[in-house]
Scaffold this motif. Structure first.
Motif, PDB file in Angstrom:
ATOM      1  N   GLN A   1       0.893  -1.064   0.024  1.00  0.00           N
ATOM      2  CA  GLN A   1      -0.239  -0.324  -0.004  1.00  0.00           C
ATOM      3  C   GLN A   1       0.962   0.972   0.033  1.00  0.00           C
ATOM      4  OE1 GLN A   1      -3.312   0.336   2.424  1.00  0.00           O
ATOM      5  NE2 GLN A   1      -3.401  -2.136   2.468  1.00  0.00           N
ATOM      6  N   ASP A   2       1.627   1.612   0.198  1.00  0.00           N
ATOM      7  CA  ASP A   2       2.502   2.625   0.400  1.00  0.00           C
ATOM      8  C   ASP A   2       3.242   3.008  -0.702  1.00  0.00           C
ATOM      9  OD1 ASP A   2       3.864   4.162   1.866  1.00  0.00           O
ATOM     10  OD2 ASP A   2       5.691   3.006   1.791  1.00  0.00           O
ATOM     11  N   PRO A   3       3.650   2.332  -1.816  1.00  0.00           N
ATOM     12  CA  PRO A   3       4.273   2.374  -3.108  1.00  0.00           C
ATOM     13  C   PRO A   3       2.064   2.754  -3.559  1.00  0.00           C
ATOM     14  CG  PRO A   3       4.796   0.617  -2.885  1.00  0.00           C
ATOM     15  CD  PRO A   3       4.152   1.042  -1.271  1.00  0.00           C
ATOM     16  N   GLU A   4       1.336   2.502  -3.556  1.00  0.00           N
ATOM     17  CA  GLU A   4       0.345   2.780  -4.046  1.00  0.00           C
ATOM     18  C   GLU A   4       0.318   4.171  -3.610  1.00  0.00           C
ATOM     19  OE1 GLU A   4      -1.882  -1.422  -4.738  1.00  0.00           O
ATOM     20  OE2 GLU A   4      -2.650  -0.121  -2.957  1.00  0.00           O
ATOM     21  N   ILE A   5       0.148   4.529  -2.338  1.00  0.00           N
ATOM     22  CA  ILE A   5      -0.902   5.844  -2.302  1.00  0.00           C
ATOM     23  C   ILE A   5       0.403   6.559  -3.312  1.00  0.00           C
ATOM     24  CG2 ILE A   5       0.651   7.270   0.160  1.00  0.00           C
ATOM     25  CD1 ILE A   5      -0.593   5.019   1.550  1.00  0.00           C
ATOM     26  N   ARG A   6       2.466   6.601  -3.234  1.00  0.00           N
ATOM     27  CA  ARG A   6       3.094   7.312  -4.013  1.00  0.00           C
ATOM     28  C   ARG A   6       2.102   7.602  -5.593  1.00  0.00           C
ATOM     29  NH1 ARG A   6       6.264   4.360  -1.242  1.00  0.00           N
ATOM     30  NH2 ARG A   6       6.903   3.459  -2.305  1.00  0.00           N
ATOM     31  N   THR A   7       1.604   6.095  -6.314  1.00  0.00           N
ATOM     32  CA  THR A   7       1.251   6.350  -7.191  1.00  0.00           C
ATOM     33  C   THR A   7      -0.031   7.462  -7.690  1.00  0.00           C
ATOM     34  OG1 THR A   7       2.065   4.016  -7.815  1.00  0.00           O
ATOM     35  CG2 THR A   7      -0.087   4.926  -8.978  1.00  0.00           C
ATOM     36  N   MET A   8      -0.550   6.638  -6.690  1.00  0.00           N
ATOM     37  CA  MET A   8      -1.639   7.634  -6.180  1.00  0.00           C
ATOM     38  C   MET A   8      -2.026   9.553  -6.113  1.00  0.00           C
ATOM     39  SD  MET A   8      -5.059   5.301  -5.303  1.00  0.00           S
ATOM     40  CE  MET A   8      -4.070   4.405  -4.243  1.00  0.00           C
ATOM     41  N   THR A   9      -0.948   9.038  -5.624  1.00  0.00           N
ATOM     42  CA  THR A   9      -0.518  11.068  -5.905  1.00  0.00           C
ATOM     43  C   THR A   9       0.432  11.873  -6.740  1.00  0.00           C
ATOM     44  OG1 THR A   9       0.074  10.640  -3.205  1.00  0.00           O
ATOM     45  CG2 THR A   9       0.807  12.312  -3.927  1.00  0.00           C
ATOM     46  N   GLY A  10       0.655  10.510  -7.222  1.00  0.00           N
ATOM     47  CA  GLY A  10       1.150  11.086  -8.401  1.00  0.00           C
ATOM     48  C   GLY A  10      -0.317  11.381  -9.766  1.00  0.00           C
ATOM     49  N   TRP A  11      -0.805  10.553  -9.829  1.00  0.00           N
ATOM     50  CA  TRP A  11      -1.692  10.792 -10.473  1.00  0.00           C
ATOM     51  C   TRP A  11      -3.257  11.976 -10.530  1.00  0.00           C
ATOM     52  CZ3 TRP A  11      -4.933   5.766  -9.421  1.00  0.00           C
ATOM     53  CH2 TRP A  11      -4.133   4.203 -10.116  1.00  0.00           C
ATOM     54  N   LEU A  12      -3.109  12.933  -9.170  1.00  0.00           N
ATOM     55  CA  LEU A  12      -3.598  13.630  -8.581  1.00  0.00           C
ATOM     56  C   LEU A  12      -3.177  14.716  -9.386  1.00  0.00           C
ATOM     57  CD1 LEU A  12      -4.637  12.717  -5.290  1.00  0.00           C
ATOM     58  CD2 LEU A  12      -6.269  13.067  -7.149  1.00  0.00           C
ATOM     59  N   LYS A  13      -1.590  15.153  -9.248  1.00  0.00           N
ATOM     60  CA  LYS A  13      -1.293  15.662  -9.978  1.00  0.00           C
ATOM     61  C   LYS A  13      -1.118  16.182 -10.833  1.00  0.00           C
ATOM     62  CE  LYS A  13       2.156  16.134  -5.551  1.00  0.00           C
ATOM     63  NZ  LYS A  13       4.021  15.866  -5.164  1.00  0.00           N
ATOM     64  N   SER A  14      -0.543  15.499 -11.872  1.00  0.00           N
ATOM     65  CA  SER A  14      -0.977  14.871 -13.333  1.00  0.00           C
ATOM     66  C   SER A  14      -1.929  15.240 -14.018  1.00  0.00           C
ATOM     67  CB  SER A  14      -0.525  13.798 -13.752  1.00  0.00           C
ATOM     68  OG  SER A  14      -1.286  12.854 -13.258  1.00  0.00           O
ATOM     69  N   TRP A  15      -3.152  15.250 -12.860  1.00  0.00           N
ATOM     70  CA  TRP A  15      -4.807  15.353 -12.864  1.00  0.00           C
ATOM     71  C   TRP A  15      -5.006  16.961 -12.598  1.00  0.00           C
ATOM     72  CZ3 TRP A  15      -7.066  10.609 -11.133  1.00  0.00           C
ATOM     73  CH2 TRP A  15      -6.825   9.463 -11.431  1.00  0.00           C
ATOM     74  N   GLY A  16      -3.590  17.750 -11.766  1.00  0.00           N
ATOM     75  CA  GLY A  16      -4.283  19.183 -11.637  1.00  0.00           C
ATOM     76  C   GLY A  16      -5.398  18.864 -10.465  1.00  0.00           C
ATOM     77  N   GLU A  17      -4.955  18.186  -9.851  1.00  0.00           N
ATOM     78  CA  GLU A  17      -5.797  17.465  -8.076  1.00  0.00           C
ATOM     79  C   GLU A  17      -5.188  18.156  -7.207  1.00  0.00           C
ATOM     80  OE1 GLU A  17      -8.881  18.246  -8.478  1.00  0.00           O
ATOM     81  OE2 GLU A  17      -9.740  17.834 -10.911  1.00  0.00           O
ATOM     82  N   GLU A  18      -5.706  18.055  -6.004  1.00  0.00           N
ATOM     83  CA  GLU A  18      -4.756  18.665  -4.665  1.00  0.00           C
ATOM     84  C   GLU A  18      -5.117  17.237  -3.805  1.00  0.00           C
ATOM     85  OE1 GLU A  18      -2.505  20.200  -1.779  1.00  0.00           O
ATOM     86  OE2 GLU A  18      -3.008  21.229  -4.497  1.00  0.00           O
TER      87      GLU A  18
END
Length: 202
Positions: free
Chosen positions: A92-109
């Motif tokens: 789950q720790d790597p998935e947190i980093r991955t999903m954080t990256g998605w949000l940033k790429s989408w312009g979301e907080e």
């Protein structure tokens, strides 16, 4: 026209035709959209509000599971619970980093790191979150008591994650997010079965 001239002209015609075919083949790799503009790449991923909700909800959900898992190492947990906790943290720790990256790429907080999300168990997309009292009780327990509390709480936590992932499967659009939802359902459903088995032995 002499035979030699006819042969040269025929050869030139064949070469010209070959060049035209070659250029057409090379040009075939460029696709254009409306008004001659390049068409979107096949690898472009669209996303929708459900994908954003999934990532924004699953990040703190995963973070709480990681926080719970990290308690196992110094609360005299059994070997089985320690192994399970280590596997949860590793996944789950790597998935947190991955999903954080998605949000940033989408312009979301992305959700703020360290924010207390324990009070939001009733909010949509946050199913299965532990309360502050639950977390305090887990931190104060040791040994067999810790094992029972950890397994009981984590079953509920995982069930919440599976519910969130099923909603993403049904309504999400981004292929990476829906694939992660598939992975969450498969992995956490298997862990729920394992944890219920361990609880039955205690």
């Amino acid at each position: 026209m002499t035979p030699s001239h006819a042969i040269r002209r025929a050869a030139l015609g064949v070469a010209t035709a070959s060049a035209v075919v070659l250029l057409a083949a090379c040009g075939g790799t460029t696709h254009t959209g409306a008004h001659g503009a390049p068409a979107p790449s096949a690898t472009t991923r669209a996303h929708n509000p459900q994908d954003v909700s999934f990532a924004q909800g699953m990040i703190p959900h995963h973070q709480q599971a990681v926080d719970m898992a990290r308690l196992a190492s110094d609360h005299e947990a059994s070997a089985e619970v320690k192994a399970l906790a280590a596997r949860i943290e590793k996944a789950q720790d790597p998935e947190i980093r991955t999903m954080t990256g998605w949000l940033k790429s989408w312009g979301e907080e992305p959700p703020m790191a360290g924010m207390d999300h324990s009070r939001h168990g009733g909010m949509a997309g946050m199913s299965g979150m532990m309360s502050a009292d639950d977390m305090t009780a887990l931190k104060k327990s040791t040994g067999a008591d810790f094992d029972r509390k950890f397994l009981t709480l984590m079953v509920v936590h995982h069930q919440g994650a599976v519910e969130m992932a099923k909603t993403e499967q049904a309504k999400g659009r981004d292929s990476r997010a829906t694939k992660t939802a598939d992975d969450v359902i498969a992995a956490q459903s298997a862990e729920i079965k394992q944890m219920k088995g361990l609880l039955a032995e205690k």
